[in-house]
Design an enzyme around this catalytic site. Structure first.
Site, short mmCIF file in Angstrom:
data_model
loop_
_atom_site.label_atom_id
_atom_site.label_comp_id
_atom_site.label_asym_id
_atom_site.label_seq_id
_atom_site.Cartn_x
_atom_site.Cartn_y
_atom_site.Cartn_z
N ARG A 1 -17.30 5.21 4.43
CA ARG A 1 -16.21 4.53 3.72
C ARG A 1 -15.12 4.05 4.67
NH1 ARG A 1 -13.82 4.43 -1.53
NH2 ARG A 1 -11.61 4.62 -1.13
N GLU B 1 0.85 -1.19 0.00
CA GLU B 1 0.00 0.00 0.00
C GLU B 1 0.89 1.24 0.00
OE1 GLU B 1 -3.19 1.13 -0.27
OE2 GLU B 1 -2.39 3.11 0.19
N GLN B 2 0.58 2.17 -0.90
CA GLN B 2 1.44 3.36 -1.02
C GLN B 2 1.38 4.26 0.21
OE1 GLN B 2 0.22 5.87 -4.27
NE2 GLN B 2 -1.77 6.31 -3.39
N TYR C 1 -28.04 10.41 1.95
CA TYR C 1 -28.50 9.25 2.74
C TYR C 1 -27.78 9.25 4.09
CZ TYR C 1 -24.35 7.21 0.40
OH TYR C 1 -23.11 6.98 -0.11
N ASP D 1 -11.10 -0.23 -9.57
CA ASP D 1 -10.89 0.99 -10.37
C ASP D 1 -9.67 0.89 -11.27
OD1 ASP D 1 -13.09 2.09 -9.17
OD2 ASP D 1 -12.04 3.74 -8.19
C1 FAD Z 1 -14.11 9.49 -0.82
C2 FAD Z 1 -14.67 8.51 -1.84
C3 FAD Z 1 -16.03 8.25 -1.92
C4 FAD Z 1 -16.56 7.38 -2.86
N1 FAD Z 1 -17.91 7.14 -2.94
C5 FAD Z 1 -18.42 6.27 -3.83
C6 FAD Z 1 -19.81 5.98 -3.88
O1 FAD Z 1 -20.62 6.51 -3.11
N2 FAD Z 1 -20.24 5.07 -4.79
C7 FAD Z 1 -19.38 4.45 -5.66
O2 FAD Z 1 -19.81 3.64 -6.48
N3 FAD Z 1 -18.08 4.72 -5.63
C8 FAD Z 1 -17.59 5.59 -4.75
N4 FAD Z 1 -16.28 5.85 -4.71
C9 FAD Z 1 -15.47 5.07 -5.61
C10 FAD Z 1 -15.28 3.70 -5.02
O3 FAD Z 1 -14.90 3.90 -3.69
C11 FAD Z 1 -14.24 2.99 -5.83
O4 FAD Z 1 -14.86 2.53 -7.02
C12 FAD Z 1 -13.68 1.82 -5.04
O5 FAD Z 1 -13.01 2.35 -3.91
C13 FAD Z 1 -12.74 1.01 -5.90
O6 FAD Z 1 -11.99 0.15 -5.07
P1 FAD Z 1 -10.51 -0.18 -5.44
O7 FAD Z 1 -10.05 -1.16 -4.41
O8 FAD Z 1 -10.40 -0.54 -6.87
O9 FAD Z 1 -9.71 1.18 -5.31
P2 FAD Z 1 -9.44 2.08 -4.03
O10 FAD Z 1 -10.44 1.81 -2.98
O11 FAD Z 1 -9.25 3.45 -4.55
O12 FAD Z 1 -8.04 1.57 -3.48
C14 FAD Z 1 -6.83 1.71 -4.18
C15 FAD Z 1 -5.71 1.62 -3.15
O13 FAD Z 1 -4.47 1.50 -3.83
C16 FAD Z 1 -3.53 2.39 -3.23
N5 FAD Z 1 -2.54 2.69 -4.29
C17 FAD Z 1 -2.68 3.52 -5.33
N6 FAD Z 1 -1.59 3.48 -6.12
C18 FAD Z 1 -0.75 2.59 -5.54
C19 FAD Z 1 0.54 2.09 -5.91
N7 FAD Z 1 1.17 2.50 -7.03
N8 FAD Z 1 1.12 1.16 -5.10
C20 FAD Z 1 0.49 0.72 -3.97
N9 FAD Z 1 -0.73 1.19 -3.58
C21 FAD Z 1 -1.34 2.07 -4.38
C22 FAD Z 1 -4.37 3.57 -2.78
O14 FAD Z 1 -3.69 4.30 -1.78
C23 FAD Z 1 -5.61 2.86 -2.26
O15 FAD Z 1 -5.46 2.45 -0.91
C24 FAD Z 1 -15.70 6.71 -3.76
C25 FAD Z 1 -14.33 6.95 -3.66
C26 FAD Z 1 -13.81 7.84 -2.69
C27 FAD Z 1 -12.34 8.07 -2.54
#
Ligand code: FAD
Length: 404
Positions: free
Chosen positions: A111, A37-38, A217, A295
């Site tokens: 979250r 984790e970064q 909500y 994402d």
């Molecule tokens: C504040 C907030 C509110 C949100 N609300 C909604 C919502 O209401 N509805 C919805 O559909 N979506 C929402 N989203 C989007 C949703 O949270 C994302 O689609 C979801 O978090 C995707 O999960 P993920 O694990 O792919 O990415 P993330 O949860 O973004 O996690 C990615 C992780 O990787 C880490 N990282 C990044 N680059 C590197 C690297 N090079 N090396 C190591 N670690 C790294 C980051 O620090 C992070 O911890 C929201 C996002 C945020 C930030």
């Protein structure tokens, strides 16, 4: 040592929602897994997130539904409202009906609570904080991730769960060009004690605009109201979730809108501005022993509230196929991409399409929209609107049981 690298750990780049869901599912099957984790420490922007039944099935399998439910809001009904008058245009049932229809309820959580629930279940010794992945190299039966500190981590397979700016995606598939959608999201939470009593019964609402919409909500056991306001702004914005902005800016955007929206803005201490960028679905996520999830694989607009749910589904399916394979991880990851990519692409494109009627710019267009909803409500057809069965009916846990 086995010849196929199956004795090496699986390395997950990114300790977010999808990364931790995958790590938990893998470690429950006894597969060694490490997370890079970064961030030097975990911390969260105050914001709510919605977990539909399709995400809850996975949380239940992972044994964390009770923890999730403890602080969650459970809306009984979803209201689509007119943004200017606040009048309900149509409504659809949520809880307890969703549990009967889809086998799992609909939760609205903070979250930070969701992430803490997932993180607390993974052995902290397997999580390397302050390690930003910058480069991924496939070398025969192993993959090496190099981090910004110059450390090298070796694995049998890599899952890039490193979010919208994924370094793993860039390494595997090259640079891409995200498109600014012309929409920013204002995010805030407001404490219920600073609001008028009617906010206790606000339920789950989307206020439809011209040129924007607002979703509200309750979260954190009803002590906070979450506000996510989409607003059309033409100029290019920085792609970030954490820019702060002033109350005046948000009041100005929603000038002339329903008073409750302005009350919520007044009651908060902090507003974040999140510029929305869009990418088309990728044609592929997997290359050899590396793949992507969440994402990193399919950044999507939040208008179906499925970004987190799809990341959780991905994490479970990737883990189930890896854990069920006899060590042929390339085949397991190819299968993961084959079964997941069509579904997440459909959700990505569906979220993009949904915004059109919610932001209807012309007064005539809004009258047609609102009258259509009103006629539907007279005939009972409104209960069927925005109840996307094709999203909520899927239960990846029963579709992809973990074998072995
Ligand atoms: C504040 C907030 C509110 C949100 N609300 C909604 C919502 O209401 N509805 C919805 O559909 N979506 C929402 N989203 C989007 C949703 O949270 C994302 O689609 C979801 O978090 C995707 O999960 P993920 O694990 O792919 O990415 P993330 O949860 O973004 O996690 C990615 C992780 O990787 C880490 N990282 C990044 N680059 C590197 C690297 N090079 N090396 C190591 N670690 C790294 C980051 O620090 C992070 O911890 C929201 C996002 C945020 C930030």
């Amino acid at each position: 040592m086995s010849a196929n690298g199956a004795d090496k750990p699986i390395l997950i780049a990114g300790g977010g929602i999808g990364g931790f869901a995958a790590a938990l599912a893998l470690s429950q099957k006894g597969r060694p897994v490490h997370i890079l984790e970064q961030a030097a420490e975990f911390g969260e922007v105050g914001a709510g997130i919605q977990i539909g039944p399709n995400g809850v099935h996975v949380m239940r399998f992972l044994g964390v539904e009770d923890a999730l439910a403890r602080d969650a809001g459970m809306p009984t009904v979803y209201h689509a409202r007119d943004g200017l008058t606040g009048r309900t245009l149509y409504k659809t049932p949520r809880n307890p009906e969703f549990a009967q229809m889809y086998g799992a309820p609909y939760y609205q959580v903070h979250r930070a609570d969701l992430l803490e629930t997932l993180r607390s279940t993974v052995d902290p010794e397997k999580v390397y904080l302050g390690q930003k992945a910058v480069k991924v190299e496939q070398q025969g039966d192993r993959v090496v991730i190099e981090t910004a500190k110059g450390d090298r981590f070796e694995a049998g397979a890599v899952i890039g769960a490193d979010g919208i700016h994924s370094a793993v995606r860039r390494t595997l598939f090259g640079e891409d060009a995200p498109r600014y959608t012309g929409i920013v999201i204002y995010r805030l939470t407001a404490p219920i004690e600073k609001l008028k009593p009617q906010f206790k019964d606000i339920g789950s609402s989307t206020f439809h605009g011209p040129h924007g919409h607002v979703t509200t909500y309750p979260i954190s056991g009803g002590s906070q109201i979450n506000f996510a306001g989409a607003w059309e702004i033409e100029e290019w914005q920085e792609e970030s979730w954490s820019l702060e902005c002033s109350k005046d800016e948000v009041h100005e955007a929603y000038k002339g809108w329903f008073q409750d929206i302005h009350d919520l803005i007044d009651a908060t201490d902090r507003i974040n501005k999140w510029a929305l960028f869009d990418r088309d679905p990728l044609p592929a996520w997997t290359q050899g022993r590396c793949t992507l999830l969440g994402d990193a694989a399919h950044p999507m607009l939040p208008f179906l509230a499925q970004g987190a749910c799809q990341a959780i589904e991905d994490g479970y399916v990737a883990a189930a196929l890896l854990a069920s394979s006899a060590g042929d991880w390339e085949e397991a990851l190819n299968e993961y991409e084959r079964v997941r990519l069509p579904r997440t692409s459909r959700v990505q494109l569906g979220a993009r399409a949904r915004v059109v009627s919610m932001h209807e710019p012309s007064a005539l267009g809004r009258i047609v929209r609102n009258v259509t909803y009103w006629i539907e409500s007279l005939t009972g057809r409104d209960a069927k609107r925005f109840k996307p069965d094709w999203i909520y009916q899927v239960n990846v846990v029963s579709d992809f049981p973990v074998r072995g």
